[in-house]
Design a protein around this motif. Sequence first.
Motif, PDB file in Angstrom:
ATOM      1  N   CYS A 297      79.535   2.553  90.696  1.00 22.97           N
ATOM      2  CA  CYS A 297      78.878   2.962  91.937  1.00 22.97           C
ATOM      3  C   CYS A 297      78.633   4.468  91.866  1.00 22.97           C
ATOM      4  O   CYS A 297      79.585   5.245  91.718  1.00 22.97           O
ATOM      5  N   CYS A 303      83.460   8.994  97.228  1.00 20.83           N
ATOM      6  CA  CYS A 303      83.746   7.955  98.223  1.00 20.83           C
ATOM      7  C   CYS A 303      85.229   7.945  98.614  1.00 20.83           C
ATOM      8  O   CYS A 303      86.097   7.779  97.754  1.00 20.83           O
ATOM      9  N   CYS A 310      85.042   0.345  91.335  1.00 23.96           N
ATOM     10  CA  CYS A 310      83.863   1.159  91.642  1.00 23.96           C
ATOM     11  C   CYS A 310      83.443   2.053  90.479  1.00 23.96           C
ATOM     12  O   CYS A 310      82.286   2.425  90.358  1.00 23.96           O
ATOM     13  N   CYS A 328      77.945  -2.248  98.385  1.00 28.42           N
ATOM     14  CA  CYS A 328      79.329  -1.749  98.292  1.00 28.42           C
ATOM     15  C   CYS A 328      80.241  -2.925  97.967  1.00 28.42           C
ATOM     16  O   CYS A 328      80.165  -3.969  98.605  1.00 28.42           O
ATOM     17  N   HIS A 329      81.143  -2.740  96.999  1.00 29.62           N
ATOM     18  CA  HIS A 329      82.066  -3.813  96.605  1.00 29.62           C
ATOM     19  C   HIS A 329      82.985  -4.234  97.754  1.00 29.62           C
ATOM     20  O   HIS A 329      83.489  -5.348  97.748  1.00 29.62           O
TER      21      HIS A 329
HETATM   22 FE1  SF4 Z   1      82.737   3.427  97.751  1.00 29.10          FE
HETATM   23 FE2  SF4 Z   1      81.753   0.982  98.000  1.00 29.10          FE
HETATM   24 FE3  SF4 Z   1      80.808   2.600  96.113  1.00 29.10          FE
HETATM   25 FE4  SF4 Z   1      83.241   1.609  95.911  1.00 29.10          FE
HETATM   26  S1  SF4 Z   1      81.333   0.456  95.883  1.00 29.10           S
HETATM   27  S2  SF4 Z   1      82.645   3.727  95.565  1.00 29.10           S
HETATM   28  S3  SF4 Z   1      83.930   1.554  98.006  1.00 29.10           S
HETATM   29  S4  SF4 Z   1      80.646   2.857  98.289  1.00 29.10           S
END
Ligand code: SF4
Length: 332
Positions: A297, A303, A310, A328-329
């Motif tokens: 991500c 984050c 992530c 978002c996971h």
């Molecule tokens: Fe943040 Fe969601 Fe990205 Fe993980 S997937 S870093 S929780 S935004």
Amino acid sequence: MSESHSLSSSVAPLLEVKGLTKYFPIKGGLFGREVDRVHAVDGVSFDIAAGETLGMVGESGCGKSTTGRCILRLIEPSSGEVKFNGQNVSSMGSHALREVRRDMQIIFQDPFASLNPRMTVEAIIGEALTIHKLTPTPESYRARIVELLETVGLNADHMKRFPHEFSGGQRQRIGIARALAVSPKLIVCDEPVSALDVSIQAQVINLLEDLQAKMGLTYLFIAHDLSVVEHISNRVAVMYLGRIVEIAPSRQLYTQPKHPYTEALLSAVPIPDPTAKKKRIVLTGDVPNPVNRPSGCHFHPRCPKAIERCRVEEPVLKFVGDQHQAACHLND
Ligand code: SF4
């Protein structure tokens, strides 16, 4: 906003954007070959229904203005498809593009830089009328310019003046009159109030809302902060490093955000009730370099809710509710 938040993408879209991508090559070495790429816009897809306003928000450098310019082909996209009223804008030749640009206009952030300082207001607004042969006689030309000036809250006395004789808010009104001259259907509003004082911002936004109600205009409204687009948008898309990370009807996005980046942006929006408490989420670090984007991500280094997954796995934009998508996971 001309109608309630119920306007949705289920109405036949006026604008359809699919997989829009724009990278800028970085050249280097002895032969000036491409050595890397800036991924300004990376596979962005959305649509906008006729009469709807889609707000598009993100920090500077997230690709929102490039997205707006690629839609109008002021910048040529690297790939992806843009359809306007069912016509494929991406593959149009220059003649067809000129025609379709009558229906798609843009208002820029800096009204001073976007208005030619050597042209009178009459010439600035009248240019498009002449190019498109919209006013056959000098009388109809003049009458149309006066009508446009009055529509944006200016008057006939302003015709012979130059841009530097106006305040920032008035200059933005001239920019709006110029965009309206060709009776467009869609206006890309590219941060139209960011350069204005807060008190003037509300006046320009109100004007844009009134014009939408009167003329049935459709807006892509780009801004860097969620408070600006809150009242004008039917839906809002949040961008981060060239991608849409969340898109939802406004009310849902503001009350039930499903992406930590949206939550952080919302925590910075001032609330009118001074007794109400809201915890500000401060994002650490700057927006990463779009040449060297973080793994997994792209938001993970900043984050506050990042988990191990992530770092390695890229989240995809998926439905988390009716018309509500987020990448978002934590929503899995
Ligand atoms: Fe943040 Fe969601 Fe990205 Fe993980 S997937 S870093 S929780 S935004």
